[in-house]
Every structure is written in structure tokens, then in C-alpha cells.
Write a protein that holds these residues in place. Sequence first.
Motif, PDB file in Angstrom:
ATOM      1  N   THR A  22       0.688  -1.315  -0.169  1.00  0.00           N
ATOM      2  CA  THR A  22       0.071  -0.028   0.120  1.00  0.00           C
ATOM      3  C   THR A  22       0.846   1.449  -0.183  1.00  0.00           C
ATOM      4  O   THR A  22       0.204   2.459  -0.099  1.00  0.00           O
ATOM      5  CB  THR A  22      -0.979  -0.007   1.391  1.00  0.00           C
ATOM      6  N   LEU A  23       2.273   1.179   0.011  1.00  0.00           N
ATOM      7  CA  LEU A  23       2.967   2.428   0.285  1.00  0.00           C
ATOM      8  C   LEU A  23       3.289   2.910  -1.294  1.00  0.00           C
ATOM      9  O   LEU A  23       3.698   4.137  -1.353  1.00  0.00           O
ATOM     10  CB  LEU A  23       4.445   2.171   0.742  1.00  0.00           C
ATOM     11  N   GLY A  24       2.983   2.520  -2.374  1.00  0.00           N
ATOM     12  CA  GLY A  24       3.009   3.102  -3.658  1.00  0.00           C
ATOM     13  C   GLY A  24       4.577   3.317  -4.081  1.00  0.00           C
ATOM     14  O   GLY A  24       4.769   4.202  -4.877  1.00  0.00           O
ATOM     15  N   ILE A  25       5.357   2.538  -3.727  1.00  0.00           N
ATOM     16  CA  ILE A  25       7.019   2.541  -4.421  1.00  0.00           C
ATOM     17  C   ILE A  25       7.478   1.262  -4.449  1.00  0.00           C
ATOM     18  O   ILE A  25       7.227   0.063  -3.655  1.00  0.00           O
ATOM     19  CB  ILE A  25       7.611   3.365  -3.270  1.00  0.00           C
ATOM     20  N   SER A  26       8.308   0.933  -5.289  1.00  0.00           N
ATOM     21  CA  SER A  26       9.394  -0.097  -5.341  1.00  0.00           C
ATOM     22  C   SER A  26      10.440   0.304  -6.128  1.00  0.00           C
ATOM     23  O   SER A  26      10.762   1.397  -6.675  1.00  0.00           O
ATOM     24  CB  SER A  26       8.466  -1.198  -6.258  1.00  0.00           C
ATOM     25  N   ILE A  27      11.607  -0.696  -6.206  1.00  0.00           N
ATOM     26  CA  ILE A  27      12.850  -0.354  -6.729  1.00  0.00           C
ATOM     27  C   ILE A  27      13.471  -1.565  -7.350  1.00  0.00           C
ATOM     28  O   ILE A  27      12.700  -2.878  -7.165  1.00  0.00           O
ATOM     29  CB  ILE A  27      13.659   0.270  -5.572  1.00  0.00           C
ATOM     30  N   ALA A  28      14.343  -1.528  -8.365  1.00  0.00           N
ATOM     31  CA  ALA A  28      14.790  -2.832  -8.744  1.00  0.00           C
ATOM     32  C   ALA A  28      16.285  -2.375  -9.221  1.00  0.00           C
ATOM     33  O   ALA A  28      16.781  -1.020  -9.541  1.00  0.00           O
ATOM     34  CB  ALA A  28      14.244  -2.981  -9.880  1.00  0.00           C
ATOM     35  N   ARG A  29      17.198  -3.394  -9.436  1.00  0.00           N
ATOM     36  CA  ARG A  29      18.290  -3.088  -9.903  1.00  0.00           C
ATOM     37  C   ARG A  29      18.702  -3.780 -11.374  1.00  0.00           C
ATOM     38  O   ARG A  29      18.127  -5.089 -11.399  1.00  0.00           O
ATOM     39  CB  ARG A  29      19.752  -3.804  -8.998  1.00  0.00           C
TER      40      ARG A  29
END
Length: 215
Positions: free
Chosen positions: A88-95
Amino acid sequence: MAQYFILLIISALISIALAFGPAPLQDFCVADPTSTARGNRGLACKNPTLVQANDFFFSGLQSPGNTTNPYGASIIPVTVATLPGLNTLGISIARLDLAPNGVIPPHLHPRGSEILTVLEGSLQVGFVTSNPGYNHFNKTLQAGDVFVVPVGLVHYQFNAGSGNTVVIAALNSESPGIIAIPNAIFGAKPDIGSDYLATTFQLDKKIVDQLLAKF
């Protein structure tokens, strides 16, 4: 320097999520992997009394991904599937790691815009707008450069340099999704049908059958 860019991206995405997302009714909603309940704004919440620090923790972006594959590229995603605290935070990341001549095939994220920051090497990146126009916006990025891809648009990445490329990609969704265009067209289950694809792409049916066999 790399840590600075990563912190800058995360801070920006948190600000966006707070500005445009619905006001939270609780401190967090850690995803409960044992629940079958699903909602449009995230997975079911884990009992807060059972939440631990590891629910907000992921380790793995410090190491290069395996690029010994036909694409010469690797993606290490950190979404709600691997970091339940993102729910529910609305963020993600990837390498992203790309060997020389490595490619990330044309794809789109149906639920998130993407901001790319090059940490090492160089990267050719581009996206194509919707009809009418199908305008192609592309740029060659160097270490420290940033490029943004609007939500839902087809885009790609390519390492045309002589060395390895490392990129951090951040998205404004904890579950942005990914639709790889080649896989969606030639790898759909059941398949779309070679006669239709041959007519659509104006290709010989034998070539279409070869492509279907690859996916």
C-alpha cells in the motif's frame, strides 16, 4: 555517490506517494502472504502484532545480477512480493545489470511510472507514445543521469557501451507489473495463433512459427 542517488530516488517517490495516495488509516499494512484476500489497493494486512523488522527489509541489491543469458541483462526487483512492508505504500525499486550489448526487451508497466538512474556505465533508453503519433523519445545516459518513463508506455534499455552498466529503477507502485512485449505476443498461453500473427506483422507463417517456438 551511488548511495546518494538511491536515497534521492526513494525520497522523491515517497513524497509523490504521500502527495497523491490516499491518506493512511494506520502506520503500515504489511502484506500477509497467507491470506487469499485481494484488494485494488494492495494485499491483506498482516496482524500488526506479528509484524517484525524483517518485513521491512530486503538484502540483495549490492550484488550484480546474472547476465549470462540470451539478453545479457538481469533485473533484481524489490516489490511487495519480496518486501512485504511495501504493501500500500506505492513505491518499489529494482537493480538492472546489463553486459555489453545487453538488452531489456520492449515492455511496459501497467501500474507505475519508472525513473531510471545510471550508477555505472552507459545506457540507451527510450519509450514510445500512444496512438496517434507513436513518437519515439530516446536518450543515451551516462553515470549520474536520470530518465523517466511515464506509466503504461512501451520502453526499452540497451547497453551499447564496452563495459557493464548498473542502473537503479524506481517505480511509484509497490506492484507495478511488467508486460514484456515479445513474451506477451509470442509466448501467450494458449498462443494467439500463427495465422493471425502472420497477417498482423505481415510475416511469413514459417517465421511466426519459429518465433512462437522461441517463447
